[in-house]
Design an enzyme around this catalytic site. Structure first.
Site, PDB file in Angstrom:
ATOM      1  CE  LYS A  18      12.384 -19.601 -21.660  1.00  0.00           C
ATOM      2  NZ  LYS A  18      12.272 -21.076 -21.586  1.00  0.00           N
TER       3      LYS A  18
ATOM      4  NE  ARG B 231      18.144 -24.228 -25.020  1.00  0.00           N
ATOM      5  CZ  ARG B 231      19.142 -23.350 -25.031  1.00  0.00           C
ATOM      6  NH1 ARG B 231      19.820 -23.128 -26.127  1.00  0.00           N
ATOM      7  NH2 ARG B 231      19.457 -22.680 -23.938  1.00  0.00           N
TER       8      ARG B 231
ATOM      9  CE1 TYR C 124      20.262 -31.316 -21.328  1.00  0.00           C
ATOM     10  CE2 TYR C 124      21.091 -29.246 -20.454  1.00  0.00           C
ATOM     11  CZ  TYR C 124      20.161 -29.941 -21.187  1.00  0.00           C
ATOM     12  OH  TYR C 124      19.128 -29.272 -21.783  1.00  0.00           O
TER      13      TYR C 124
END
Length: 330
Positions: free
Chosen positions: A215, A277, A309
């Site tokens: 990507k 993911r 995260y």
């Protein structure tokens, strides 16, 4: 004069029924060929303008032309996947019959089975094709305004190991294998579904995602842990080229009825394939994996993508927290 020379090349000029003036190179040094080009062009302009006989260009014709012109595009295979999906709505449609109502129907349908961001990506490609048909190919006079959905880029949905086990138990074997591999590597769905044996080194326990498959446009080295290796070993012998297949063919769609029903039976809500993911990254953050390492493993260009995260782990802050302490007096 209807044809004239510029240098050695003949040009044509004439006025259309709506008063527009046309000047174009005939692309030839032959006067007779230039005159024939002029006559054909003028006849087409009169048929289109005066008799309203514009050629009936269809969506399929636009897709063929798009694929021909964009054959160099790195994400061409993804374009083909999107075209296959929207064909159920646009197949057989004339370009000038595609309107905002139909586009909104497509957008809502894709959002219902995937996510707003995925629906927007589908709509962006449809819009790009229509815009090219209007502005470059001149097949239509206007492009209908394509609707887009608002997307919350802060969304980070992940599941626990117990929830993952429940979902795995509900999935058919081919999707369960892909899910296990995703949880072990964090790879995006397309990189998992298109993974070939040529890009896997079982001896060194690693795999590769090439720049044209990534990507971000960067190559990604994929370390394979014990879970990932176990999945690969279970897939050997099924297909000579691709790792993950179903009934002898590569898996191109994961957001199927089988997936959605399994998610529902597992008692999960608002859970999509891409959230695997997020789950992989969340588990790493909770295990104390440094964010710079997680960024490299996940193939993210920006550290901001990894910072989402950060709230899941405070281990890296403990040493600093210990610098300020006190003791209550008796």
């Amino acid at each position: 004069m209807s044809i004239y020379k510029r240098g050695d090349v003949w040009w044509v000029r004439f006025t259309t029924p709506d008063g527009s003036r046309v000047r174009k190179s005939a692309g030839t040094t032959n006067k007779r060929a230039a005159q024939e080009f002029h006559d054909r062009l003028k006849q087409q302009a009169w048929r289109t303008g005066a008799l309203e006989e514009r050629p009936r260009y269809t969506w399929e014709m636009a897709v063929v032309q798009w694929l021909k012109e964009k054959s160099h595009k790195a994400s061409l295979e993804k374009d083909k996947e999107i075209f296959r999906w929207v064909d159920r709505y646009l197949g057989g449609k004339r370009l000038d019959h595609i309107d905002r109502v139909l586009l909104f129907e497509i957008l809502e349908a894709k959002a219902a089975e995937a996510s707003p961001s995925t629906a927007n990506r589908h709509m962006s490609l449809v819009r790009a094709v229509l815009r090219r048909a209007c502005e470059v190919w001149e097949w239509i006079d206007r492009v209908p305004k394509a609707p887009m959905l608002s997307v919350d880029s802060r969304r980070t949905r992940w599941i626990s190991r117990q929830e993952a086990a429940k979902l795995l138990a509900e999935l058919p074997d081919h999707l369960a294998a892909m899910m296990r591999f995703t949880l072990a590597t964090g790879l995006r769905q397309r990189n998992v579904s298109r993974l070939s044996w040529a890009d896997v080194d079982m001896e060194r326990a690693c795999a590769w995602v090439h720049p044209d498959q990534s990507k971000t446009g960067n190559a990604i080295a994929v370390p394979l842990n014990a879970n990932a290796m176990a999945v690969l070993q279970s897939q050997q012998g099924f297909h000579p080229e691709y790792v993950f297949t179903y009934q002898g063919r590569p898996v191109t769609q994961v957001n199927t009825k089988a997936w959605r029903k399994a998610v529902a039976r597992a008692g999960l809500t608002d859970f999509r394939w891409h959230d695997l993911r997020h789950t992989w990254a969340s588990w790493h953050a909770q295990a104390g994996t440094p964010f710079n390492v997680l960024q490299e493993m996940g193939g993210w260009k920006s550290s901001e993508m990894v910072r989402r995260y950060a709230h899941l782990s405070s281990a890296h802050l403990l040493d600093y927290a210990a610098r300020v302490h006190w003791q209550e007096s008796a």
